[in-house]
Design a protein around this motif. Sequence first.
Motif, mmCIF file in Angstrom:
data_model
loop_
_atom_site.group_PDB
_atom_site.id
_atom_site.type_symbol
_atom_site.label_atom_id
_atom_site.label_comp_id
_atom_site.label_asym_id
_atom_site.label_seq_id
_atom_site.Cartn_x
_atom_site.Cartn_y
_atom_site.Cartn_z
ATOM 1 N N THR A 12 -0.547 1.110 -3.310
ATOM 2 C CA THR A 12 1.121 0.609 -3.756
ATOM 3 C C THR A 12 1.435 2.040 -3.786
ATOM 4 O OG1 THR A 12 0.143 1.368 -6.507
ATOM 5 C CG2 THR A 12 -0.006 -1.108 -5.397
ATOM 6 N N ASP A 68 2.956 2.739 -6.661
ATOM 7 C CA ASP A 68 2.828 3.346 -8.339
ATOM 8 C C ASP A 68 1.644 4.055 -7.961
ATOM 9 O OD1 ASP A 68 4.986 1.761 -8.607
ATOM 10 O OD2 ASP A 68 4.165 0.089 -9.920
ATOM 11 N N GLN A 69 0.477 4.116 -7.325
ATOM 12 C CA GLN A 69 -0.692 4.898 -7.699
ATOM 13 C C GLN A 69 -0.561 6.021 -6.837
ATOM 14 O OE1 GLN A 69 -2.752 1.590 -5.037
ATOM 15 N NE2 GLN A 69 -4.355 1.719 -6.731
#
Length: 98
Positions: A16, A18-19
């Motif tokens: 993702t 976010d990762q």
Amino acid sequence: MSFIGTARFDTHPGVTVDQMIKAERGIREALGEQVGFPKRTLGRFPDGQWLVTIRWDSAEHGSRWTEASRRYESVTSQHALIDFDTMRMEFYEEFDLR
């Protein structure tokens, strides 16, 4: 003159945004400890590929980071997200013509 490196790549399926951002924040902390480091950027193309650009005061400073980066967990964490078979890296010198 500055020394600049770019890396364009895909991540593994399911990774993702976010990762990637979390991993990038950790790397920025590590880079803050490095001599000759003024800037790094992280971007994403519409096709989903990522682009990292890193600027150094000299090629020597960039080489030192290459060696030093191996000891940072944040770098290892981000590398685990990247599909290295898709990575294309380029390095160049930028000239200040002022």
